[in-house]
Write an enzyme that holds these catalytic residues in place. Structure first.
Site, PDB file in Angstrom:
ATOM      1  N   CYS A  65      17.262  31.744  19.658  1.00  0.00           N
ATOM      2  CA  CYS A  65      17.657  32.306  20.703  1.00  0.00           C
ATOM      3  C   CYS A  65      17.866  34.730  20.468  1.00  0.00           C
ATOM      4  CB  CYS A  65      19.283  32.105  20.954  1.00  0.00           C
ATOM      5  SG  CYS A  65      21.231  32.809  20.089  1.00  0.00           S
ATOM      6  N   GLY A  66      18.132  34.960  21.209  1.00  0.00           N
ATOM      7  CA  GLY A  66      18.576  36.727  20.912  1.00  0.00           C
ATOM      8  C   GLY A  66      19.105  36.845  19.246  1.00  0.00           C
ATOM      9  N   GLY A  68      21.134  34.156  17.875  1.00  0.00           N
ATOM     10  CA  GLY A  68      20.937  32.827  17.295  1.00  0.00           C
ATOM     11  C   GLY A  68      22.850  32.852  16.953  1.00  0.00           C
ATOM     12  N   GLY A  70      24.943  32.928  19.621  1.00  0.00           N
ATOM     13  CA  GLY A  70      25.160  31.840  21.204  1.00  0.00           C
ATOM     14  C   GLY A  70      24.894  30.975  20.771  1.00  0.00           C
ATOM     15  N   HIS A  98      24.761  22.891   0.292  1.00  0.00           N
ATOM     16  CA  HIS A  98      25.874  22.924   0.446  1.00  0.00           C
ATOM     17  C   HIS A  98      26.587  22.504   1.378  1.00  0.00           C
ATOM     18  CE1 HIS A  98      25.429  26.701  -3.264  1.00  0.00           C
ATOM     19  NE2 HIS A  98      24.761  25.580  -3.073  1.00  0.00           N
ATOM     20  N   ARG A 132      31.901  18.529  -5.643  1.00  0.00           N
ATOM     21  CA  ARG A 132      32.729  19.445  -4.512  1.00  0.00           C
ATOM     22  C   ARG A 132      31.983  19.729  -3.196  1.00  0.00           C
ATOM     23  NH1 ARG A 132      29.317  22.283  -8.742  1.00  0.00           N
ATOM     24  NH2 ARG A 132      28.062  23.555  -7.583  1.00  0.00           N
TER      25      ARG A 132
END
Length: 150
Positions: A65-66, A68, A70, A98, A132
């Protein structure tokens, strides 16, 4: 491997470039829309992709999107989705390794070569199963289980 891809109107042109790139690389995908540059609500297309992952139509997802932002917010509201908003290839790789992200989201404002690098890094990475990382993922999942859902 089958990938889901979706965008809003601002991400439409980049989505089309990434689809051609996936075809060139022989990667199967499902396009969850949008199908033009006409103004739409990003929420609808992020949800379509997330539902596709939960239904096991696709394994992983790419949202564009414009900014990222939203779409990543929407995706992270869906139980079972772990979406990372990424800005470069290293972040895309680390999101999968990770954080076991099953979706990435990025801005349509990247140069095409940078967007391709992001996609390659994400798709070529695998979740690391070190203690971890698994411990942290389990903690995230426990938060998700504690949330109230309608």
């Amino acid at each position: 491997m089958k990938i889901g891809i979706a965008s809003d109107h601002k991400g439409y042109k980049m989505k089309e470039k990434i689809k051609k790139y996936l075809i060139k690389k022989g990667i199967d995908y499902v396009d969850y829309g949008t199908d033009s540059s006409l103004n739409v609500d990003y929420v609808d297309y992020a949800m379509k992709l997330c539902k596709g992952i939960l239904a096991k139509e696709v394994e992983n997802g790419i949202l564009i999107c414009g900014t990222g932002i939203g779409m990543s917010i929407v995706a992270n509201k869906v139980k079972g989705i772990m979406c990372a908003k990424v800005d470069d290839a290293n972040e895309a790789r680390l999101a999968k390794e990770h954080n076991h992200a099953n979706v990435i989201s990025f801005s349509a404002n990247h140069f095409t070569f940078a967007a391709k690098d992001i996609v390659d890094a994400y798709l070529n990475a695998s979740p690391l199963e070190l203690e971890r990382y698994n411990r942290r993922i389990d903690k995230i999942k426990s938060i998700e289980k504690a949330r109230k859902y309608d």
